[in-house]
Design a protein around this motif. Structure first.
Motif: not given
Length: 340
Positions: A92-121
């Motif tokens: 892959y050349s890009m890992v893409y994430l959407q902070r807000s939920r759009g029209y999905d039935e979910r919570e927005a993504i907190s910045v705190d949750k992004m840190l472990p994601l970026t480290e894991f990736v």
């Protein structure tokens, strides 16, 4: 440079000629991605208006043989097992994430949750661009995604960061090498960011940025009030009542079309602009379903101003966001309750 400092980024492209958040994200994607590359979206399918950017005919990314793979969230968090397997099995050349939920039935993504994601990736050996659709999230938390390992963010100046003052525009912020590409794509490779003057001046771009943290505060207070009241009345809301929001949007599940229309028409009725209009569902460009939208705003389409919209589909969620002042949200909520 001022915007780059706000985001803790190396550089930032800010332009009145970026017409929306979708345009800013599209510009970023077409700038960074090259023929035949693959993108891994770790928050599932993006917002409706981006679907044609990805796969919408001869002007889409797919036309340049750029493909997207989607991994939905696992509950309220990233599905690390599937993300790890995908990164192991594909290039892959890009890992893409959407902070807000759009029209999905979910919570927005907190910045705190992004840190472990970026480290894991990165621990998986990924060396490409980590990109975040930052719409509706600016100034909601103390840090921005670019301060926790995200390489590039994009958004609209008529949302949070414009403070309800900026009349148009969008931004892309992040690493210098990606901003250079975006500038070249916005104008031309020979000109890049050296031109782009705006005849009306930039006062409102700076003033909006100055006011934005307070305006976002007002919108969040309003969102918490709506969540508390509608939750007390038995309506399902996301975020949950009294939970700290991670963006300025809130969904309220109305359950049927009639109640949904009453909710959204109430917001239009107390709007400062076009309050006499009774909004109705219509085929809005870029959306899969008919959409009903209350947006009686001073700046057309400014979702940092109090607005409300919904796709006309089950479970008939109303998505309400913004509010330049807390008092305006209180007035709107009173009207909503009187009609329901």
């Amino acid at each position: 440079k001022v915007y780059a400092d706000v985001f803790g980024a190396e550089a930032c492209l800010v332009s009145p000629f970026i017409v929306s958040g979708t345009h800013a994200i599209s510009l970023a994607l077409f700038s960074v991605l090259k023929h035949g590359e693959r993108v891994l979206s770790v928050t599932g399918r993006p917002y409706d208006t981006l679907l044609k950017v990805i796969d919408g005919g001869e002007m889409s990314l797919k036309a340049d043989d750029i493909t997207f793979d989607y991994i939905p969230l696992k509950g309220a968090d990233f599905d690390y097992e599937k993300i790890g397997n995908a990164l192991k099995e594909n290039k892959y050349s890009m890992v893409y994430l959407q902070r807000s939920r759009g029209y999905d039935e979910r919570e927005a993504i907190s910045v705190d949750k992004m840190l472990p994601l970026t480290e894991f990736v990165r621990s998986c050996g990924f060396d490409g661009c980590i990109f975040c659709d930052n719409c509706y999230g600016e100034f909601v938390e103390k840090k921005e995604p670019t301060e926790v390992g995200v390489d590039l963010v994009a958004g609209s100046l008529i949302k949070n960061i414009g403070g309800g003052i900026t009349p148009t525009g969008g931004y892309i912020a992040g690493k210098q090498k990606y901003i250079d590409r975006a500038e070249a794509r916005l104008t031309s490779p020979s000109i890049a960011g050296e031109v782009g003057s705006y005849a009306f001046g930039y006062q409102y771009f700076y003033e909006g940025l100055f006011l934005a943290p307070h305006v976002v505060n007002q919108a969040l207070k309003g969102s918490l009030l709506i969540g508390a009241v509608m939750g007390e009345l038995g309506y399902h809301t996301v975020p949950a009542p009294f939970a700290l929001p991670y963006d300025i949007t809130r969904s309220v599940m109305m359950g049927d079309e009639e109640k949904l229309l009453k909710f959204i028409q109430s917001v239009q009725y107390v709007s400062p602009v076009d309050s006499f209009v009774e909004v109705a569902p219509w085929n809005m460009p870029g959306y899969e379903d008919k959409v009903v939208m209350a947006a009686g705003c001073f700046v057309d389409g400014a979702s940092i101003e109090l607005s409300c919209d919904a796709p006309l589909r089950e479970p008939y969620n109303a998505f309400i966001q913004g509010g330049l002042t807390y008092e305006h949200v209180v007035i709107a909520l009173k009207e909503i309750l009187s009609r329901l």
